[in-house]
Design an enzyme around this catalytic site. Structure first.
Site, mmCIF file in Angstrom:
data_model
loop_
_atom_site.group_PDB
_atom_site.id
_atom_site.type_symbol
_atom_site.label_atom_id
_atom_site.label_comp_id
_atom_site.label_asym_id
_atom_site.label_seq_id
_atom_site.Cartn_x
_atom_site.Cartn_y
_atom_site.Cartn_z
ATOM 1 N N ASN A 47 0.753 2.719 9.526
ATOM 2 C CA ASN A 47 0.523 1.751 8.469
ATOM 3 C C ASN A 47 1.353 1.613 7.544
ATOM 4 O OD1 ASN A 47 -1.584 4.035 8.389
ATOM 5 N ND2 ASN A 47 -2.294 2.979 6.588
ATOM 6 N N ASP A 48 0.974 1.822 6.200
ATOM 7 C CA ASP A 48 1.646 1.499 5.284
ATOM 8 C C ASP A 48 3.229 1.952 4.983
ATOM 9 O OD1 ASP A 48 -0.764 0.835 4.726
ATOM 10 O OD2 ASP A 48 -0.940 1.986 2.802
ATOM 11 N N SER A 108 -0.698 6.904 0.921
ATOM 12 C CA SER A 108 0.521 6.195 0.421
ATOM 13 C C SER A 108 0.973 6.528 -0.701
ATOM 14 C CB SER A 108 0.038 4.698 0.392
ATOM 15 O OG SER A 108 0.106 4.139 1.849
ATOM 16 N N ARG A 167 -5.984 5.322 -5.320
ATOM 17 C CA ARG A 167 -4.934 5.766 -4.550
ATOM 18 C C ARG A 167 -3.701 4.828 -4.812
ATOM 19 N NH1 ARG A 167 -9.336 4.237 -0.806
ATOM 20 N NH2 ARG A 167 -9.177 2.081 -0.031
#
Ligand code: FRU
Length: 499
Positions: A47-48, A108, A167
């Protein structure tokens, strides 16, 4: 469709899993939807983008990675590098969740380059024995040999007054201080941006306060992946708010990624927007964008994003053991308080043989055999601002992926409803952008399961995943006095198995 048990999703990479992942990589590599010029997951789920930066003569990019299948399990960081932002190389697994503070995932974060190290600030997704989450902001350091050492002491402990959702630290420096911009949710379940600062990158961090954004109170119920980037003499605040309601043609995806151009007042903890809150991308699949820490592109930013959206599902995840790509990196500049997003400077390296040439609406050369090449670049010039349409991956009667501009309404749209396999249709199958000044040009990048469309030299970008089946392969085009060049795309991203 595989059902994942909690234990399976909690797996953390061990050397003894090498063979299992090698086999998964072979299976994944046979997928018809793998791409050739996008950074894509080596196995499992990506993902990120994380830690995007220029350091030690190269571009570095890390991504959120669950190695074992196309599902959001315990997140690791995987590392890739590039010389030019077009060709990419797999370097291997960079961080695994092996400390108490990141025991349920290395979430992340971002990078801060110094002369001899690349610092990596990230969120430790920590769960205690009762499965209660405690978010820590952590620091790791990569040396020039690529060894990564995690610092034992967290930079920032869980903050009171906010829920477990704290986060995605973006780390940067400004006038003598290091700063971390963090996404958070307050106890009233409102999305917030928190700013921390310190004079020493490794310690002494304290909450400087909530970053106010003048004129904006509501960022939904959570803000993820915030970023603050200086381009020329203006600041750009970027973030992924969750829970925004659609407004006309805007904010149509389940989660959107937005920006504002403006001034940053560090003394009063306030961002003063000089633009509306604007979507970075107007396609179906784009989230968690991050700007690179870099000085190479002076007066311009460089951005990359996850070519997907949280909570969406994509067919290869269930059928072929993988999910997730990064978008092409983009160069960012500001014009009249708007972001202009263009492909990066070295993008010409992607162009291979010319497959089709249309000049003033007449075909001069055509090697496509009427098909949409699986990986190509389509340059369209529309000097007279006429109506234009293209159908990629059409069937004999099916419309395929439709790209259309109407000169009377000045509306441009993409529509995926004519494709056999459609994904995440709960959020609609069409995206529309009104072009005040009409459509002058577009550049379309097709890569097996992706379409990225840059309109009017970066005025808008629309990024979408597509999953054409074997019998969806035709190409249709119409437009008066139009010029079109189609180029074969080169293969620039290595797909070797490295852990
Ligand atoms: C955004 C996000 C981040 C988090 C990461 C976990 O997609 O939810 O907020 O750090 O993904 O993989």
């Amino acid at each position: 469709m595989k059902q994942w048990t909690p234990e399976e999703k909690r797996r953390v990479y061990k050397d003894t899993d090498y063979q299992e992942l090698k086999l998964l990589h072979e299976e994944v590599s046979r997928s018809k939807w793998r791409t050739q010029y996008h950074v894509q997951t080596v196995t499992g789920l990506m993902n990120d983008p994380n830690g995007f930066s220029r350091w030690n003569g190269k571009w570095h990019l890390f991504y959120q990675w669950f190695p074992y299948g196309g599902v959001h399990g315990t997140k690791h960081w995987y590392h890739v590098t590039s010389e030019d932002l077009v060709s990419w190389k797999n370097i291997g697994c960079a961080m695994i969740p092996d400390h108490y503070e990141d025991n349920s995932g290395c979430y992340s974060g971002s990078a801060y380059p110094t002369d001899d190290a690349l610092y990596l600030a990230y969120t430790g997704n920590c769960r205690d024995k009762d499965y209660v989450r405690h978010p820590f902001q952590l620091l790791a350091k990569m040396d020039k040999e690529g060894n990564i050492t995690k610092q034992a002491e967290p930079l920032i402990k869980p903050q009171e007054g906010y829920t477990e959702h704290q986060r995605d630290p973006k780390i940067f420096r400004h006038l003598g201080y290091y700063y971390i911009l963090l996404g958070a949710q307050d106890e009233n379940k409102k999305g917030k941006l928190l700013l921390f600062r310190s004079q020493d990158i490794e310690e002494g961090w304290y909450l400087y306060g909530e970053l106010k954004v003048r004129g904006f109170e509501d960022f939904g119920y959570m803000v993820e992946c915030p970023d603050l980037e200086k381009i020329g003499n203006q600041w750009v605040l970027l973030f992924s708010p969750q829970g925004l309601e659609p407004e006309g043609n805007n904010f149509q995806n389940k989660f959107n990624n937005v920006y504002m151009v403006g001034k940053m007042d560090f003394d009063n903890l306030e961002f003063i927007p000089e633009s509306p809150m604007t979507e970075l991308d107007r396609g179906f699949d784009f989230y968690a964008a991050q700007c690179a820490f870099q000085k190479e592109y002076s007066s311009a930013g460089v951005l990359i994003a996850w070519f997907g959206v949280a909570d969406y599902s994509y067919p290869p995840a269930d059928d072929e053991g993988w999910a997730g790509l990064q978008t092409m990196p983009r160069e960012l500049t500001i014009k009249n308080n708007r972001l202009i997003q263009k492909p990066v400077r070295a993008i010409g390296k992607l162009k291979g043989d010319t497959l089709l040439r249309v000049s003033d609406g007449r075909i001069i050369e055509d090697k496509t055999l009427g098909r949409t090449p699986s990986a190509c670049i389509i340059d369209v010039e529309n000097p007279k601002y006429e109506s234009v349409s293209l159908n990629l991956f059409a069937g004999s009667i099916e419309k395929g992926f439709e790209i259309s501009y109407n000169k009377n309404s000045k509306d441009f749209y993409i529509d995926k409803s004519g494709m056999r396999i459609q994904t995440n249709t709960d959020f609609g199958t069409r995206r529309t952008v009104h072009l005040d000044n009409g459509l002058k040009s577009m550049q379309i990048f097709v890569d097996h399961s992706t379409v990225e469309i840059f309109l009017n030299e970066g005025e808008y970008v629309l990024s979408s995943r597509i999953f054409p089946t074997a019998d969806e392969h035709l190409l249709r085009m119409s437009g008066k006095d139009i010029n079109i060049n189609i180029y074969q795309a080169n293969k620039t991203v290595e797909q070797d198995f490295v852990i």
